[in-house]
Design an enzyme around this catalytic site. Structure first.
Site, mmCIF file in Angstrom:
data_model
loop_
_atom_site.group_PDB
_atom_site.id
_atom_site.type_symbol
_atom_site.label_atom_id
_atom_site.label_comp_id
_atom_site.label_asym_id
_atom_site.label_seq_id
_atom_site.Cartn_x
_atom_site.Cartn_y
_atom_site.Cartn_z
ATOM 1 N N ARG A 88 8.255 -0.847 -18.035
ATOM 2 C CA ARG A 88 7.213 -1.529 -18.804
ATOM 3 C C ARG A 88 7.652 -2.938 -19.190
ATOM 4 O O ARG A 88 6.893 -3.667 -19.823
ATOM 5 C CB ARG A 88 6.947 -0.742 -20.081
ATOM 6 C CG ARG A 88 5.641 0.081 -20.038
ATOM 7 C CD ARG A 88 5.579 0.881 -21.314
ATOM 8 N NE ARG A 88 4.289 1.325 -21.711
ATOM 9 C CZ ARG A 88 3.854 2.579 -21.569
ATOM 10 N NH1 ARG A 88 4.577 3.469 -20.932
ATOM 11 N NH2 ARG A 88 2.682 2.924 -22.047
ATOM 12 N N ARG A 122 -9.483 10.612 -25.180
ATOM 13 C CA ARG A 122 -8.481 11.413 -24.463
ATOM 14 C C ARG A 122 -7.988 12.570 -25.339
ATOM 15 O O ARG A 122 -7.844 12.431 -26.544
ATOM 16 C CB ARG A 122 -7.288 10.515 -24.113
ATOM 17 C CG ARG A 122 -6.112 11.301 -23.523
ATOM 18 C CD ARG A 122 -5.178 10.421 -22.778
ATOM 19 N NE ARG A 122 -4.401 9.532 -23.642
ATOM 20 C CZ ARG A 122 -3.503 8.666 -23.171
ATOM 21 N NH1 ARG A 122 -3.291 8.564 -21.879
ATOM 22 N NH2 ARG A 122 -2.831 7.889 -24.000
ATOM 23 N N ARG A 155 -3.496 12.321 -29.381
ATOM 24 C CA ARG A 155 -2.252 11.598 -29.678
ATOM 25 C C ARG A 155 -2.464 10.657 -30.852
ATOM 26 O O ARG A 155 -3.501 10.020 -30.968
ATOM 27 C CB ARG A 155 -1.820 10.794 -28.438
ATOM 28 C CG ARG A 155 -1.025 11.616 -27.450
ATOM 29 C CD ARG A 155 -0.780 10.890 -26.167
ATOM 30 N NE ARG A 155 -0.333 9.517 -26.315
ATOM 31 C CZ ARG A 155 0.020 8.734 -25.293
ATOM 32 N NH1 ARG A 155 -0.029 9.210 -24.058
ATOM 33 N NH2 ARG A 155 0.398 7.492 -25.495
#
Ligand code: AMP
Length: 207
Positions: A88, A122, A155
């Site tokens: 990343r 999500r 999350r």
């Protein structure tokens, strides 16, 4: 498949979903830094305790910690694999280049508004790390993982405020990796919007 692949793309671009399909259908081993870090947080390991503050704020965990973790995991691998969420930063990409020759960096391209919608809708499985979307990929039974029957959760970094911060962090730190891999002739650009299976087919035929 015996290839060494990294999956690039902003948070919500479908890296986890596609990596899961590549694992299930193409036999890749999948290593997700995010999953490994969340596991460390759940188990309250020293790494988990250090990583948690960065993850909760939507920032990146420091390179030394993530590179240490991935070095240990990659050393144990034989054959092909997909890295989901690593590298990343340019420093992480340079670390990888020092230890291996990658076959491809697959970049999933998705619009910002679509990313925010995907992430806030999500749902994830804490047990087997399967990912769902309330509209596009709902579990067969509401709130329950199709694969292992665990209770799904949202999350803590999938809230709108943290998502926007993660997108900024992506642009500042991870976006430059697209040029990095393009220059090395490793970049594969994939249109990341549309039907999940169509996207998978695009990736599969590009490898
Ligand atoms: P992900 O599951 O890939 O969205 O990652 C969740 C969070 O874990 C990120 O927002 C970062 O805080 C951390 N993380 C995951 N992969 C990396 C990485 N390669 N370098 C630094 N931090 C990472």
């Amino acid at each position: 498949m015996d290839k060494k692949i990294v999956l690039l793309g902003p948070p919500g671009s479908g890296k986890g979903t596609q990596a899961e399909m590549m694992e299930d259908e193409l036999g890749f081993v999948r290593l997700s830094t995010g999953d490994l870090l969340r596991e460390a947080v759940r188990n309250q390991t020293e790494l988990g305790k250090q990583a948690k503050v960065f993850m909760d704020s939507g920032g990146l965990v420091p390179n030394e910690l993530v590179i240490g973790l991935m070095k240990e995991k990659i050393d144990g691998l034989k054959g092909g694999f997909i890295l989901d969420g690593f590298p990343r930063t340019v420093q992480q990409a340079e670390f990888l280049d020092d230890i291996m020759e990658l076959d491809a960096a697959v970049n999933l391209d998705v619009d910002d508004d679509e990313l925010v919608s995907r992430l806030t809708k999500r749902r994830s499985c804490p047990q087997c790390n399967a990912v769902y979307h309330l509209l596009y990929k709902p579990p067969q039974k509401e709130g329950v993982c199709d694969k292992c029957s665990s209770a799904l959760y949202q999350r803590s970094d999938d809230t709108e405020e943290t998502v926007r911060q993660r997108l900024k962090v992506y642009r500042d730190n991870t976006f430059p990796l697209i040029e990095y891999y393009r220059k090395k002739g490793k970049l594969v650009d994939i249109e990341g919007e549309g039907d999940i299976r169509d996207i998978f087919q695009r990736i599969k035929s590009s490898l």
